[in-house]
Design a protein around this motif. Structure first.
Motif, short mmCIF file in Angstrom:
data_model
loop_
_atom_site.label_atom_id
_atom_site.label_comp_id
_atom_site.label_asym_id
_atom_site.label_seq_id
_atom_site.Cartn_x
_atom_site.Cartn_y
_atom_site.Cartn_z
N MET A 256 -22.41 14.10 60.41
CA MET A 256 -22.22 15.50 60.81
C MET A 256 -20.72 15.82 60.95
O MET A 256 -20.26 16.90 60.59
CB MET A 256 -22.92 15.78 62.15
N ALA A 257 -19.99 14.85 61.49
CA ALA A 257 -18.56 15.08 61.72
C ALA A 257 -17.76 15.12 60.43
O ALA A 257 -16.63 15.59 60.40
CB ALA A 257 -18.00 13.99 62.63
N LEU A 258 -18.36 14.64 59.36
CA LEU A 258 -17.65 14.59 58.07
C LEU A 258 -17.52 15.97 57.41
O LEU A 258 -16.70 16.15 56.54
CB LEU A 258 -18.39 13.66 57.10
N ASN A 259 -18.36 16.92 57.85
CA ASN A 259 -18.37 18.24 57.18
C ASN A 259 -16.99 18.89 57.06
O ASN A 259 -16.57 19.22 55.95
CB ASN A 259 -19.33 19.20 57.89
N PRO A 260 -16.25 19.07 58.16
CA PRO A 260 -14.92 19.68 58.02
C PRO A 260 -13.96 18.79 57.23
O PRO A 260 -13.06 19.28 56.56
CB PRO A 260 -14.44 19.83 59.47
N PHE A 261 -14.19 17.49 57.31
CA PHE A 261 -13.38 16.51 56.59
C PHE A 261 -13.51 16.76 55.08
O PHE A 261 -12.53 16.81 54.34
CB PHE A 261 -13.94 15.14 56.94
N VAL A 262 -14.75 16.95 54.65
CA VAL A 262 -15.03 17.20 53.23
C VAL A 262 -14.58 18.61 52.82
O VAL A 262 -14.04 18.82 51.74
CB VAL A 262 -16.55 17.01 52.95
N ALA A 263 -14.78 19.56 53.74
CA ALA A 263 -14.41 20.95 53.44
C ALA A 263 -12.91 21.08 53.18
O ALA A 263 -12.47 22.02 52.52
CB ALA A 263 -14.83 21.86 54.59
N ASP A 264 -12.13 20.15 53.70
CA ASP A 264 -10.67 20.19 53.54
C ASP A 264 -10.21 19.87 52.13
O ASP A 264 -9.08 20.18 51.76
CB ASP A 264 -10.02 19.19 54.49
N ILE A 265 -11.07 19.26 51.34
CA ILE A 265 -10.68 18.85 49.98
C ILE A 265 -10.17 20.05 49.19
O ILE A 265 -9.21 19.97 48.44
CB ILE A 265 -11.87 18.19 49.24
N GLY A 266 -10.83 21.19 49.41
CA GLY A 266 -10.47 22.40 48.67
C GLY A 266 -9.00 22.79 48.85
O GLY A 266 -8.34 23.22 47.91
N ASN A 267 -8.52 22.63 50.09
CA ASN A 267 -7.13 23.03 50.35
C ASN A 267 -6.15 21.91 50.06
O ASN A 267 -4.97 22.16 49.87
CB ASN A 267 -6.99 23.45 51.82
N LEU A 268 -6.68 20.70 50.05
CA LEU A 268 -5.81 19.53 49.94
C LEU A 268 -5.07 19.47 48.60
O LEU A 268 -3.85 19.23 48.57
CB LEU A 268 -6.67 18.28 50.10
N LEU A 269 -5.79 19.71 47.50
CA LEU A 269 -5.18 19.56 46.17
C LEU A 269 -3.97 20.48 45.98
O LEU A 269 -2.88 19.97 45.69
CB LEU A 269 -6.23 19.84 45.08
N PRO A 270 -4.09 21.80 46.14
CA PRO A 270 -2.91 22.64 45.94
C PRO A 270 -1.82 22.41 46.97
O PRO A 270 -0.64 22.48 46.67
CB PRO A 270 -3.46 24.07 46.05
N GLN A 271 -2.24 22.09 48.22
CA GLN A 271 -1.25 21.83 49.27
C GLN A 271 -0.37 20.65 48.90
O GLN A 271 0.84 20.67 49.11
CB GLN A 271 -1.95 21.52 50.58
N MET A 272 -1.00 19.64 48.35
CA MET A 272 -0.27 18.43 48.00
C MET A 272 0.78 18.73 46.92
O MET A 272 1.89 18.23 46.98
CB MET A 272 -1.21 17.36 47.46
N ILE A 273 0.40 19.54 45.95
CA ILE A 273 1.32 19.80 44.83
C ILE A 273 2.42 20.78 45.24
O ILE A 273 3.60 20.52 45.03
CB ILE A 273 0.55 20.32 43.61
N SER A 274 2.03 21.90 45.87
CA SER A 274 3.06 22.87 46.23
C SER A 274 3.84 22.40 47.45
O SER A 274 5.04 22.64 47.56
CB SER A 274 2.43 24.23 46.50
#
Lengths: 341, 162
Positions: A256-274
């Protein structure tokens, strides 16, 4: 699940279209363009033929056309000077500054950015997951306090400062230069085992620098979510019934606690590059970040536009992946949801 | 015994999705007139919508028969599972909205030779749900935790709505 995937893809397409329009409009918004800036410099230097040259080049690159037509040509749904040749045909346009096709200019840099950021994402997850779980399960222990302290430092320290500190320490303590993503002798050379080893050695510090704040944030989120779950009634019930703590942790609260962890993937990719642009400048990394900044400054519109579109594409794909993972991980009805349309 | 089918209005929405998907992928594909990497990706997405449209077409001609013997789908892709053959039953919830409201349920009944999947768009879905879970619980099959939670929440929601 198939229906869900199709509906999610259907939402993605107009999103990407709107993003491409917004990107193009933003790139065109400042007055003038790369060529007019260039010609202005030539005129200042007394080049009499500069104005004619400007007109010729603007026609050549289609910059004299209305914005809508330029957009359609860039997208590849309208014929330009080279016929149908745009993003849909795999042609990202021409970089005025580098005098090369955008694809040739960004090719290596995008690959290196991808490698750097992919390893960083793995680092963030590999470090934050066990620490997040440990700090939640052993709340208020010495380890929890120590990790929390380190986490706060990670959140509060700017990446470029950390980069400078590590560059200094690596040079003074180990006598190695860690600027760049490979040793100079391998630049421009085809991939070989030695080059791969060199890239891996040079990746260590950038990955730590770029990943630290993301790791710290992720630890805090996972810890908070897991603590919430661990205090719920069903966990207490399972404990009183004698379920083994590790099995209980893995089977229910962690999931259950993993949900926000997984939801972060969406923001992670562009954040990492920019987000890694400043670090890349400080550490002389040949990634896409510094090039994007420079392209925006010089109004190299197709180069900047292609970069921004790529970042947006990564965001949309990231959100899609995280939504799919969430649908698999937690396909539960939300309270108040009108199931059964 | 009860026979169920997907009502036309729910199928119309699915046809519309498939149609819109095919059009918005076909237009740039035709306009671009090339078969580069990007065009190939768009083509793959178009195929996805095409398959979705075909699935909707199959649903239009499919009926679900739930009886005391088992469950079977009657139509172009016929399949039957008796209650004694059921290995697993799962109830999943999907929503494309960020707040995860206004989604739909998918019920899957797995047998030895395949499974039958039903969406909550099916007419009289609550009755189908009730029958299936009654039959499988009588045979000692216990669904997973998520299915049980979804079942309870669905019944609670229906109770509140009533």
């Amino acid at each position: 699940m198939f229906g869900y995937v199709v509906q999610r893809v259907l939402i993605m397409i107009p999103t990407l279209l709107v993003v491409s329009i917004a990107t193009f409009v933003i790139i065109q918004a400042p007055p003038g363009d790369y060529l007019s800036n260039e010609i202005a410099e030539l005129l200042e230097q007394g080049d009499k033929a500069a104005a004619e040259k400007l007109e010729f080049l603007r026609k050549e690159f289609g910059l004299d056309k209305p914005m809508l037509e330029q957009y359609a040509v860039w997208l590849g749904v309208w014929p330009g000077t080279n016929g149908y040749s745009g993003i849909l045909q795999g042609d990202l346009g021409w970089s005025f500054e580098f005098q090369q096709p955008v694809l040739d200019v960004v090719g290596d840099r995008l690959l290196l950015s991808f490698v750097l950021n992919f390893v960083t994402i793995l680092f963030v997850y590999a470090v934050s997951f066990p620490i997040g779980v440990y700090t939640a399960v052993r709340q208020y222990s010495f380890g929890d306090h120590a990790m929390t302290f380190v986490g706060y430092i990670g959140l509060a320290t700017p990446n470029f400062l950390l980069a400078l500190i590590l560059l200094f320490l690596a040079k003074t303590w180990f006598g190695v230069s860690i600027g760049g993503l490979m040793d100079d002798e391998f630049i421009g050379q085809p991939m070989s085992w030695d080059k791969f080893v060199s890239v891996m050695q040079h990746l260590v510090v950038p990955v730590i620098v770029i990943g630290t704040s993301g790791t710290a944030g992720m630890i805090r989120r996972l810890r908070a979510n897991l603590l919430d779950e661990l205090q719920k009634q069903y966990v207490v019930t399972a404990r009183t019934k004698g379920m083994r703590p590790t099995r209980l942790l893995i089977k229910y609260p962690l999931r259950m606690a993993l949900n926000p962890f997984v939801a972060d993937i969406g923001n992670l990719l562009p954040q990492m590059i920019s987000g890694s642009a400043i670090v890349a400048v400080v550490m002389s990394l040949p990634t896409s970040g510094p090039m994007l900044v420079h392209a925006l400054q010089s109004q190299d519109q197709y180069l900047a536009g292609s970069f921004l579109l790529f970042l947006s594409f990564l965001t949309v794909i990231g959100m899609f992946v995280s939504d799919l993972l969430l649908a698999v991980l937690d396909p539960r009805i939300r309270l108040g949801a009108e199931a059964g349309r | 015994m009860s026979v169920h089918h997907y009502p036309p209005h729910s199928l119309l929405a699915d046809y519309a999705r498939a149609g819109v998907g095919i059009v918005i992928t076909a237009v740039p594909l035709i306009a671009s007139g090339s078969f580069g990497v990007v065009a190939m990706i768009i083509l793959a997405v178009m195929m996805l919508f095409l398959v979705y449209g075909l699935r909707t077409l199959l649903r239009q001609f499919t009926q679900i028969d739930v009886s005391e013997i088992g469950i079977r789908s009657i139509g172009p892709v016929a399949r039957a599972i008796t209650w004694d053959e059921v290995r697993k039953v799962s109830l999943r919830y999907y929503s494309t909205r960020r707040d995860r409201q206004k989604g739909w349920l998918q019920l899957s009944v797995k047998g030895p030779k395949g499974s039958i999947a039903l969406d909550s768009q099916l007419d009289d879905f609550p009755t189908v749900l009730e029958t299936i879970f009654r039959e499988v619980s009588e045979r000692g099959i216990s669904p997973d935790q998520t299915t049980l939670e979804n079942l309870k929440l669905y019944e609670d929601n229906r109770g509140k709505a009533a």
